[in-house]
Design a protein around this motif. Structure first.
Motif, PDB file in Angstrom:
ATOM      1  N   GLY A   1      -0.644  -5.244 -11.383  1.00 11.51           N
ATOM      2  CA  GLY A   1      -1.842  -4.421 -11.521  1.00 11.51           C
ATOM      3  C   GLY A   1      -2.959  -4.740 -10.552  1.00 11.51           C
ATOM      4  O   GLY A   1      -4.059  -4.184 -10.666  1.00 11.51           O
ATOM      5  N   LYS A   2      -2.698  -5.590  -9.567  1.00  8.44           N
ATOM      6  CA  LYS A   2      -3.762  -5.997  -8.652  1.00  8.44           C
ATOM      7  C   LYS A   2      -4.162  -4.886  -7.672  1.00  8.44           C
ATOM      8  O   LYS A   2      -5.210  -4.976  -7.035  1.00  8.44           O
ATOM      9  N   SER A   3      -3.323  -3.856  -7.552  1.00 11.98           N
ATOM     10  CA  SER A   3      -3.656  -2.718  -6.685  1.00 11.98           C
ATOM     11  C   SER A   3      -4.051  -1.482  -7.491  1.00 11.98           C
ATOM     12  O   SER A   3      -4.098  -0.375  -6.945  1.00 11.98           O
ATOM     13  N   ASP A   4      -4.334  -1.652  -8.767  1.00  7.73           N
ATOM     14  CA  ASP A   4      -4.574  -0.492  -9.628  1.00  7.73           C
ATOM     15  C   ASP A   4      -5.694   0.430  -9.151  1.00  7.73           C
ATOM     16  O   ASP A   4      -5.528   1.666  -9.203  1.00  7.73           O
TER      17      ASP A   4
ATOM     18  N   HIS B   1       5.338   0.712 -12.674  1.00  7.66           N
ATOM     19  CA  HIS B   1       3.883   0.646 -12.813  1.00  7.66           C
ATOM     20  C   HIS B   1       3.209   1.735 -11.987  1.00  7.66           C
ATOM     21  O   HIS B   1       2.278   2.413 -12.464  1.00  7.66           O
ATOM     22  N   ILE B   2       3.669   1.923 -10.764  1.00  4.44           N
ATOM     23  CA  ILE B   2       3.115   2.986  -9.912  1.00  4.44           C
ATOM     24  C   ILE B   2       3.368   4.352 -10.546  1.00  4.44           C
ATOM     25  O   ILE B   2       2.456   5.193 -10.664  1.00  4.44           O
TER      26      ILE B   2
ATOM     27  N   ASP C   1       1.653  -5.411   3.681  1.00  5.66           N
ATOM     28  CA  ASP C   1       0.709  -6.530   3.546  1.00  5.66           C
ATOM     29  C   ASP C   1       0.316  -6.833   2.113  1.00  5.66           C
ATOM     30  O   ASP C   1      -0.625  -7.589   1.870  1.00  5.66           O
ATOM     31  N   THR C   2       1.022  -6.251   1.165  1.00  8.04           N
ATOM     32  CA  THR C   2       0.714  -6.483  -0.252  1.00  8.04           C
ATOM     33  C   THR C   2       1.983  -6.898  -0.976  1.00  8.04           C
ATOM     34  O   THR C   2       2.972  -6.153  -0.954  1.00  8.04           O
ATOM     35  N   PRO C   3       2.011  -8.045  -1.616  1.00  7.43           N
ATOM     36  CA  PRO C   3       3.210  -8.472  -2.336  1.00  7.43           C
ATOM     37  C   PRO C   3       3.567  -7.491  -3.458  1.00  7.43           C
ATOM     38  O   PRO C   3       2.690  -7.020  -4.194  1.00  7.43           O
ATOM     39  N   VAL C   4       4.843  -7.180  -3.549  1.00 10.07           N
ATOM     40  CA  VAL C   4       5.306  -6.262  -4.593  1.00 10.07           C
ATOM     41  C   VAL C   4       4.976  -6.813  -5.978  1.00 10.07           C
ATOM     42  O   VAL C   4       4.626  -6.054  -6.893  1.00 10.07           O
ATOM     43  N   ALA C   5       5.053  -8.124  -6.142  1.00  4.89           N
ATOM     44  CA  ALA C   5       4.717  -8.726  -7.438  1.00  4.89           C
ATOM     45  C   ALA C   5       3.266  -8.474  -7.814  1.00  4.89           C
ATOM     46  O   ALA C   5       2.946  -8.270  -8.996  1.00  4.89           O
ATOM     47  N   ASP C   6       2.379  -8.458  -6.821  1.00  3.95           N
ATOM     48  CA  ASP C   6       0.966  -8.178  -7.107  1.00  3.95           C
ATOM     49  C   ASP C   6       0.781  -6.720  -7.544  1.00  3.95           C
ATOM     50  O   ASP C   6      -0.052  -6.426  -8.411  1.00  3.95           O
ATOM     51  N   ILE C   7       1.519  -5.820  -6.943  1.00  2.00           N
ATOM     52  CA  ILE C   7       1.449  -4.414  -7.345  1.00  2.00           C
ATOM     53  C   ILE C   7       1.908  -4.268  -8.796  1.00  2.00           C
ATOM     54  O   ILE C   7       1.262  -3.596  -9.607  1.00  2.00           O
ATOM     55  N   ALA C   8       3.007  -4.941  -9.125  1.00  4.24           N
ATOM     56  CA  ALA C   8       3.528  -4.888 -10.495  1.00  4.24           C
ATOM     57  C   ALA C   8       2.529  -5.463 -11.491  1.00  4.24           C
ATOM     58  O   ALA C   8       2.441  -4.998 -12.634  1.00  4.24           O
TER      59      ALA C   8
ATOM     60  N   GLY D   1       1.409   3.131   5.253  1.00  4.08           N
ATOM     61  CA  GLY D   1       1.278   1.766   4.782  1.00  4.08           C
ATOM     62  C   GLY D   1       0.540   1.713   3.456  1.00  4.08           C
ATOM     63  O   GLY D   1      -0.292   2.572   3.154  1.00  4.08           O
ATOM     64  N   TRP D   2       0.874   0.708   2.658  1.00  3.33           N
ATOM     65  CA  TRP D   2       0.151   0.487   1.396  1.00  3.33           C
ATOM     66  C   TRP D   2      -1.310   0.184   1.725  1.00  3.33           C
ATOM     67  O   TRP D   2      -1.603  -0.722   2.501  1.00  3.33           O
ATOM     68  N   GLY D   3      -2.208   0.952   1.177  1.00  2.69           N
ATOM     69  CA  GLY D   3      -3.625   0.841   1.504  1.00  2.69           C
ATOM     70  C   GLY D   3      -4.142   2.043   2.269  1.00  2.69           C
ATOM     71  O   GLY D   3      -5.354   2.283   2.307  1.00  2.69           O
TER      72      GLY D   3
END
Length: 342
Positions: free
Chosen positions: A142-145, A193-194, A133-140, A105-107
């Motif tokens: 940079g919110k998961s950087d 981005h990833i 549990d993390t929106p793909v748009a948020d990953i794009a 899982g992401w995280g």
């Protein structure tokens, strides 16, 4: 010593250094303050094998991208954190898998122990990274950087080759990151981005597998808009199963997806997740699987999903199919030690 003589010796020493710098990486005439061998300062990487077994050189995954033999993969519960079920599978089918798939899982943190466990048995790990549990748009955006950077640093620090696919089956409506919730542009932006974050961190020891579901159940969803581009993808990983009530010819199951993808990329393909539904056709489906993968030079191999999930995909549930699978697995074109790919 006269000043003139000192000057002459310094000039000679400097000339030696300049002449031998490329070959030696240093100059023994000037000595080593730390007592090390000549040329050791900052050039230790030159002594490591080209494939990058040293921590300072990223592992070179190139020989693993399209090897001479096929990947013989499996996904089983608990692996690769524990290899117990992989070892049991090996005994049943008569051959050691060299690609072990697992789901994260992401995280989640990087399973370095699992990667080491698989590597010790001559297998790559393939991680399916799922952003439940993390929106793909948020990953794009940079919110998961911080998480991505920490993960990439752990992958780089281990410095063994790993395969990663992100948000697989993105062309299906059944996933949280599927067509009901994520646009092609958001998906592509997140993937790139990833990937770029890993590159910036120095984690080039990753094989990136872009993994759509076969198009048969979602023929209205075009794949090209979801493709991140050849610069961001190493493998195309198809996800598809032999089911009951369908035409299970290999080309019927995988052909429409393969043909559509071939209009925009020539990257090698892997059946990243496959199996055959139990029933009277299962033994024949196993034959179709092996024959289809063997016949296609661009097909890298397959990963058998040996789980009981929605259906019992485990080979041991069908003795006759297991016997046929074992017979075909003996083909020397399938399987190799990934630590020695050539």
């Amino acid at each position: 010593m006269p000043l003139k003589e000192r000057f002459r010796m310094v000039v000679l020493a400097l000339a030696c250094c300049l002449a031998g710098a490329l070959a030696l990486g240093g100059c023994s005439l000037l000595g080593d303050d730390d007592g090390g061998s000549p040329g050791s300062g900052g050039h230790a990487a030159a002594s490591h094998p080209a494939k990058g077994t040293g921590k300072d050189i990223p592992y070179d995954v190139t020989p693993l991208l399209k090897p001479a033999k096929k990947y013989f993969g499996v996904a089983v519960p608990g692996a690769p954190t524990s290899m117990k079920n992989v070892d049991a599978y090996t005994k049943r089918v008569g051959k050691q898998p060299n690609l072990v798939e697992y789901y994260a899982g992401w995280g989640d943190g990087f399973d370095a122990t699992g990667v080491r466990n698989a590597w010790a048995e001559g297998a790559l790990t393939l991680m399916s990274w799922e952003p439940f549990d993390t929106p793909v748009a948020d990953i794009a955006a940079g919110k998961s950087d911080p998480y991505i950077k920490e993960y990439a640093a752990a992958v780089r620090g281990l410095n063994l080759p790993v395969v990663i696919d992100f948000a697989d089956e993105f062309n299906g409506h059944w996933e949280k990151w599927g067509t009901n919730d994520v646009t092609p542009a958001q998906y592509v932006a997140a993937w790139r981005h990833i990937h770029q974050t890993f590159v910036d961190t120095g984690a080039t020891n990753v094989i990136w597998a872009w993994s759509p579901n076969i198009v048969n159940p979602v023929r209205d969803v075009r794949l090209a808009p979801y493709y991140p581009g050849d610069a961001y993808v190493d493998w195309v990983g198809l996800i598809g199963y032999f089911t009951t009530g369908e035409d299970n010819a290999f080309d019927s199951v995988f052909g429409p997806t393969r043909d559509q993808i071939r209009t925009f990329t020539k990257k090698p393909m892997l059946l990243l997740e496959t199996a055959a539904m139990p029933g009277e056709r299962r033994r024949a489906d196993v034959r179709r699987l092996y024959a289809g993968v063997t016949a296609d030079d661009d097909m890298l191999g397959f990963v058998w999903f040996n789980h009981k999930k929605r259906a019992d995909w485990r080979l041991e549930a069908s003795p006759l199919a297991l016997k046929e699978f074992k017979r075909l697995a003996a083909d020397p074109r399938f399987g190799f030690d990934v630590r020695k790919p050539s």
